[in-house]
Design a protein around this motif. Structure first.
Motif, short mmCIF file in Angstrom:
data_model
loop_
_atom_site.label_atom_id
_atom_site.label_comp_id
_atom_site.label_asym_id
_atom_site.label_seq_id
_atom_site.Cartn_x
_atom_site.Cartn_y
_atom_site.Cartn_z
N THR A 414 0.81 -1.25 0.09
CA THR A 414 0.02 -0.03 0.01
C THR A 414 0.93 1.22 -0.13
O THR A 414 1.85 1.00 0.23
N ARG A 431 -1.29 13.10 2.94
CA ARG A 431 -1.65 11.87 2.10
C ARG A 431 -2.18 10.88 3.17
O ARG A 431 -1.40 10.85 4.11
N LYS A 432 -3.28 10.35 3.10
CA LYS A 432 -3.78 9.45 4.19
C LYS A 432 -3.26 8.04 4.06
O LYS A 432 -2.80 7.37 4.99
N THR A 434 -2.83 4.39 1.70
CA THR A 434 -4.11 3.53 1.13
C THR A 434 -4.00 2.18 2.27
O THR A 434 -3.12 1.87 2.86
N SER A 435 -5.19 1.45 2.01
CA SER A 435 -5.24 0.23 2.56
C SER A 435 -5.13 -1.13 1.73
O SER A 435 -5.41 -0.78 0.47
N TYR A 436 -5.08 -2.19 2.13
CA TYR A 436 -5.15 -3.54 1.47
C TYR A 436 -6.67 -3.38 0.77
O TYR A 436 -6.53 -4.04 -0.28
N GLU A 437 -7.65 -3.12 1.59
CA GLU A 437 -8.98 -3.17 1.04
C GLU A 437 -8.99 -2.28 -0.14
O GLU A 437 -9.53 -2.67 -1.26
N GLN A 438 -8.63 -1.02 -0.50
CA GLN A 438 -8.52 -0.20 -1.29
C GLN A 438 -7.81 -0.97 -2.45
O GLN A 438 -8.13 -0.78 -3.61
N LEU A 439 -6.73 -1.43 -2.36
CA LEU A 439 -5.80 -1.96 -3.22
C LEU A 439 -6.41 -3.05 -3.74
O LEU A 439 -6.71 -3.13 -4.98
N VAL A 441 -9.76 -3.42 -4.30
CA VAL A 441 -10.73 -3.00 -5.07
C VAL A 441 -10.23 -2.47 -6.40
O VAL A 441 -10.56 -2.56 -7.41
N GLU A 442 -9.01 -1.71 -6.49
CA GLU A 442 -8.28 -1.12 -7.35
C GLU A 442 -8.12 -1.94 -8.61
O GLU A 442 -7.86 -1.97 -9.54
N ASP A 446 -13.40 -6.28 -6.54
CA ASP A 446 -14.94 -6.23 -6.22
C ASP A 446 -15.80 -6.78 -7.51
O ASP A 446 -17.06 -6.59 -7.35
#
Ligand SMILES: Cc1ncc(COP(=O)(O)O)c(C=O)c1O
Length: 449
Positions: A414, A431-432, A434-439, A441-442, A446
Motif C-alpha cells: 500500500t 496523504r492518508k 492506502t489500505s489493502y482493501e482499497q488496493l 478494489v483497485e 470487487d
C-alpha cells in the motif's frame, strides 16, 4: 556529534550531501506512534528555499526569468499548493498533471505544456482549460495543436522542443542522436525545427514564441548546456536571415539541476554562472527574451524523508543484513538507477549521539521487504547505519523527487501516509495512505465472478 550538527558546511560552489534534519527525533517518534511506518515527511520550508535559491542563481540574466516546477518529479497536491504560493510556473506533461494543478487552483496562464503524445484531443482539453503556452515536439504535434486551436478558437503561444543532439554527462540523458524527445534543428524531414518554423511563420492558428530543450536529469557536467546554447545561437542566426520578423520571446533550457545524494554536485549558482555569459550574449545578439528554467529534482528532492522500521536482521561472515519495512516499491530509483539515498538510523531519545558500535566493523546491507533480488538499497557515502537493530528506524533522505510518484503496489504493498511540516511548524497529514482493501478494489477485486 549532536544530531542537529550532522549537516555539512555548505560551500557556495558545490552542494555536498547533507541530511535535512527538519524533524526532531522525538517528533519522529510521535508521528510514527500515530501513523506507523513506512512514513514520508515533507518540509514545506525547504520547498520555498529551493525556489529562492534557483531564482538567485539566475538573477544575473539581463532579461526576465521564470522558474517552472516540473510536476512529474512529485505531483503531491500539498507540494503543488506550496509552489503555487511562490508564484512560479508549472511544467506539465500530461492531462493528469493538468487536472491535478487545476484542482490546486493553479493559474493556467502560468502553465507550460510539453507533451510526448501530442494528440488532438489532449491539446483540445489543454487549450479549453486555459493553457496558452504549448511546446510541440513533432510535425504531427504541431498539426494537432493547430487543429485543436482552431476548434477552441484560441491562438496559443507555440514553442518548439529541439533536440540539440549534444553529448550529456548525466544520470539520465534526454538529448542524443535520433532521440525520442524534440526534433533536430535540420533533420532533412518535416520533423525538424527548421521545417516546423516554416509552418509556424505562416500559420494563422499558432503564434511562434520560442524554443525549448531538455538535456537530462542530474546533470553534473554542465558543458552540455554551453554546447546546446552555441548550436541554438547558430540556428537562430540562420532563421533570422530566412525570416525578417523572426524573434525568440521565450527560451526554455529545461531541467537537470542536480541534487547531492552521495557525491558533491555543482550548485545552481555555479551552473548558471558558467553559461550566463552565453545566455546574455544570446539576448544581446537576438533581442531580449524570457528565460525559463524547468526544475523537478532540485526543487523537491531534499524536502522529503522516508522513515522505515527495521523489522529483521541476520548476520554471517562479518556481514549484517538489515531488513526494513520499505522496499524499492517506494524508492524505485534505488533499484533502477542505483540511487544512493543517504540513510541514517533515527536516534532514540536516550541515544542522541549514536556512537560507533561494533557494527562499524561489519558490512551492513540495507535490504527492503520485497522478495526480489534488486530490493537492496545502495548506501550513500554519508549513510550512517550504526545501531541498525530490530525495532529502530531508518531515515532515507532526499527522497522528494521521482520516488513518491513511483510508489507501486508490487507485492500487494500500500501507499504510506505523507506528513508535511508546514511553514508554521505544524505537522499536517497531506496523504492518508492506502489500505489493502482499497488496493484489492483497485485491482478489480470487487468484480463478481
Ligand atoms: C521536459 C522536461 N523538463 C524538465 C524535467 C525535470 O528535470 P529535473 O527533474 O532533472 O530538473 C524533465 C524530466 O524528465 C523533463 O522531461
Amino acid at each position: 556529534m549532536e544530531y542537529s550538527q550532522i549537516q555539512l558546511v555548505k560551500n557556495p560552489n558545490i552542494t555536498t550531501p547533507a541530511l535535512n534534519h527538519f524533524v526532531k527525533p522525538n517528533d519522529i517518534e510521535s508521528l510514527i506512534r500515530q501513523y506507523g511506518t513506512p512514513l514520508y515527511l515533507i518540509d514545506e520550508n525547504t520547498l520555498h528555499a529551493k525556489v529562492k535559491e534557483m531564482h538567485k542563481a539566475y538573477s544575473k540574466f539581463t532579461g526576465s526569468v521564470k522558474i517552472a516546477y516540473s510536476i512529474k518529479a512529485n505531483f503531491n497536491p500539498a507540494i503543488l499548493h506550496a509552489f503555487r504560493k511562490d508564484g512560479i510556473t508549472f511544467d506539465l506533461t500530461s492531462l493528469g498533471e493538468l487536472r491535478f494543478i487545476k484542482h490546486c487552483n493553479g493559474d493556467p496562464e502560468n502553465f507550460i505544456y510539453t507533451s510526448v503524445t501530442e494528440e488532438f484531443n489532449e491539446y483540445f482539453e489543454v487549450l479549453q482549460s486555459g493553457v496558452r503556452r504549448v511546446v510541440v515536439s513533432s510535425f504531427n504535434g504541431m498539426t494537432n495543436l493547430a487543429k485543436a486551436a482552431n476548434k477552441a478558437g484560441v491562438k496559443p503561444l507555440t514553442m518548439i522542443r529541439v533536440n540539440p543532439e549534444v553529448g550529456v554527462k548525466a544520470e539520465i540523458r534526454a538529448s542524443y542522436k535520433n532521440g525520442k524527445f524534440g526534433v533536430p534543428f535540420n533533420g532533412g524531414t518535416i520533423d525538424s525545427a527548421n521545417k516546423i518554423i516554416k509552418h509556424l511563420m505562416y500559420n494563422d492558428l499558432l503564434r511562434f514564441d520560442g524554443f525549448h530543450f531538455h538535456l537530462g536529469s542530474q546533470i553534473t557536467d554542465f558543458s552540455c548546456y554551453l554546447h546546446a546554447l552555441d548550436k541554438m545561437d547558430v540556428f537562430i542566426t540562420k532563421m533570422k536571415k530566412e525570416y525578417p520578423n523572426f524573434k525568440v520571446n521565450t527560451f526554455d533550457i529545461g531541467g537537470g539541476t542536480p541534487v547531492s545524494y552521495s557525491d558533491p554536485v555543482p550548485s545552481p549558482a555555479i551552473i548558471a554562472k558558467n553559461f550566463m555569459y552565453k545566455l546574455n550574449q544570446l539576448a544581446d545578439s537576438h533581442g531580449k527574451f524570457t528565460l525559463m528554467i524547468e526544475s523537478g529534482r532540485f526543487l523537491v528532492a531534499e524536502s522529503s524523508i522516508l522513515i522505515s522500521k527495521i523489522v529483521n536482521t541476520k548476520e554471517y561472515n562479518d556481514h549484517k543484513i538489515v531488513i526494513v519495512d520499505a522496499g524499492y516499491h517506494l524508492l524505485l530509483d534505488a533499484a533502477l538507477l542505483k540511487q544512493e539515498y543517504p540513510q541514517e538510523i533515527v536516534p532514540t531519545l536516550e541515544n542522541k549521539q549514536l556512537a560507533p558500535t561494533q557494527e562499524t566493523h561489519k558490512n551492513v546491507h540495507l535490504a527492503g521487504r520485497l522478495c526480489d533480488t534488486y530490493d537492496v538499497f545502495p548506501l550513500s557515502k554519508i549513510s550512517n547505519l550504526n545501531g541498525a537493530d530490530i525495532g529502530r528506524y531508518v531515515s532515507f533522505y532526499n527522497v522528494g523527487a521521482y520516488s513518491i510518484v513511483f510508489n507501486m503496489p508490487f507485492h500487494c504493498q500500500t501507499k504510506p501516509p505523507i506528513i508535511m511540516k508546514t511553514c508554521d511548524d505544524n505537522f499536517k497529514l497531506v496523504r492518508k495512505g492506502t489500505s489493502y482493501e482499497q488496493l484489492f478494489v483497485e485491482e478489480g477485486g470487487d468484480i463478481a465472478y
